[in-house]
Design an enzyme around this catalytic site. Structure first.
Site, PDB file in Angstrom:
ATOM      1  CG  HIS A  20     -11.723  24.060   1.460  1.00 60.76           C
ATOM      2  ND1 HIS A  20     -11.732  23.924   2.823  1.00 60.76           N
ATOM      3  CD2 HIS A  20     -10.750  23.242   1.002  1.00 60.76           C
ATOM      4  CE1 HIS A  20     -10.796  23.054   3.188  1.00 60.76           C
ATOM      5  NE2 HIS A  20     -10.179  22.625   2.105  1.00 60.76           N
ATOM      6  CE  LYS A  44      -4.981  15.408   5.892  1.00 58.68           C
ATOM      7  NZ  LYS A  44      -5.509  16.415   4.979  1.00 58.68           N
ATOM      8  NE  ARG A  93      -3.019  24.933   0.635  1.00 53.19           N
ATOM      9  CZ  ARG A  93      -3.200  24.187   1.721  1.00 53.19           C
ATOM     10  NH1 ARG A  93      -3.938  24.624   2.709  1.00 53.19           N
ATOM     11  NH2 ARG A  93      -2.632  23.000   1.813  1.00 53.19           N
ATOM     12  CB  SER A 131      -8.752  22.444   7.421  1.00 50.81           C
ATOM     13  OG  SER A 131      -9.561  22.664   6.295  1.00 50.81           O
TER      14      SER A 131
HETATM   15  O1  PNS Z   1      -8.290  17.438   1.649  1.00 50.37           O
HETATM   16  P1  PNS Z   1      -7.436  16.217   1.721  1.00 50.37           P
HETATM   17  O2  PNS Z   1      -7.532  15.581   3.070  1.00 50.37           O
HETATM   18  O3  PNS Z   1      -6.031  16.494   1.287  1.00 50.37           O
HETATM   19  O4  PNS Z   1      -8.072  15.157   0.674  1.00 50.37           O
HETATM   20  C1  PNS Z   1      -7.430  13.952   0.393  1.00 50.37           C
HETATM   21  C2  PNS Z   1      -8.371  13.036  -0.425  1.00 50.37           C
HETATM   22  C3  PNS Z   1      -9.664  12.805   0.300  1.00 50.37           C
HETATM   23  C4  PNS Z   1      -8.642  13.685  -1.757  1.00 50.37           C
HETATM   24  C5  PNS Z   1      -7.607  11.692  -0.651  1.00 50.37           C
HETATM   25  O5  PNS Z   1      -7.148  11.196   0.557  1.00 50.37           O
HETATM   26  C6  PNS Z   1      -8.452  10.631  -1.347  1.00 50.37           C
HETATM   27  O6  PNS Z   1      -8.674  10.708  -2.530  1.00 50.37           O
HETATM   28  N1  PNS Z   1      -8.964   9.660  -0.563  1.00 50.37           N
HETATM   29  C7  PNS Z   1      -9.794   8.585  -1.052  1.00 50.37           C
HETATM   30  C8  PNS Z   1      -9.038   7.263  -1.136  1.00 50.37           C
HETATM   31  C9  PNS Z   1      -8.232   7.181  -2.395  1.00 50.37           C
HETATM   32  O7  PNS Z   1      -8.733   7.204  -3.502  1.00 50.37           O
HETATM   33  N2  PNS Z   1      -6.894   7.121  -2.221  1.00 50.37           N
HETATM   34  C10 PNS Z   1      -5.947   7.042  -3.302  1.00 50.37           C
HETATM   35  C11 PNS Z   1      -5.528   8.413  -3.765  1.00 50.37           C
HETATM   36  S1  PNS Z   1      -4.254   8.313  -4.955  1.00 50.37           S
END
Ligand code: PNS
Length: 161
Positions: A20, A44, A93, A131
């Site tokens: 990150h 999660k 990645r 993570s």
């Molecule tokens: O690091 P992660 O857990 O893969 O991040 C995922 C994240 C937080 C970017 C995604 O779950 C998100 O954008 N959540 C907010 C809700 C939202 O907008 N969902 C629609 C995404 S298309």
């Protein structure tokens, strides 16, 4: 004068890894302002509560003057819009990340066509760091020194003891 380009780098950051940080460094070089946005809602079941994830991120990004850490709730595109961000930054990645990232990027484009998702590649050394794996290794007492900042290593060790 051209307007500032603001990017949002969203995620759960449970906890922040060196991968990150590598991406934050790359984003900070390109964008005028980079907002690291930590989600409230993670499906999660996070190991670290939101305030600890933010605290660790703030500590390890302190030296970048154009980087800030914030929390967000609700739809990412709404949050990005409220911050006048034109870019959502995500790291890829390996090919395995691509499908999920593509789906999210396309859905976000459908919701907010004016916001562009930009993918960056972390350094090769971090191409396998996540993570989830870091937590798993820590739980079993394995070495995580090269994978996370020292502060995160300490917190993780204390958490899984
Ligand atoms: O690091 P992660 O857990 O893969 O991040 C995922 C994240 C937080 C970017 C995604 O779950 C998100 O954008 N959540 C907010 C809700 C939202 O907008 N969902 C629609 C995404 S298309």
């Amino acid at each position: 004068m051209s307007p500032q380009v603001i990017a949002v780098y969203p995620g759960s950051f449970d906890p922040v890894t060196n991968g990150h940080l590598d991406l934050i460094g790359r984003g900070a070089m390109i964008y005028d302002r980079l907002i690291v946005a930590v989600t409230h809602n993670t499906e999660k079941d996070p190991l670290f509560p939101l305030h600890e994830r933010i605290e660790m991120l703030e500590a390890v990004t302190m030296d970048w003057k154009n980087v800030e850490v914030q929390e967000f709730d609700g739809l990412l595109v709404d949050y990005a819009h409220s911050k006048r961000a034109r870019v959502i930054l995500r790291g890829i990645r390996a090919v395995s990340d691509y499908e999920y990232e593509l789906q999210m990027a396309m859905m976000n484009r459908k919701l907010a066509p004016q916001i562009e998702t930009v993918f960056m590649l972390p350094a090769e050394a971090y191409s396998y760091v996540s993570s989830r794996l870091v937590k798993e290794i820590a739980r079993h007492g394995g070495p995580i020194k090269d994978l996370v900042p020292a502060l995160v290593e300490e917190r993780l060790r204390a958490k899984v003891l």
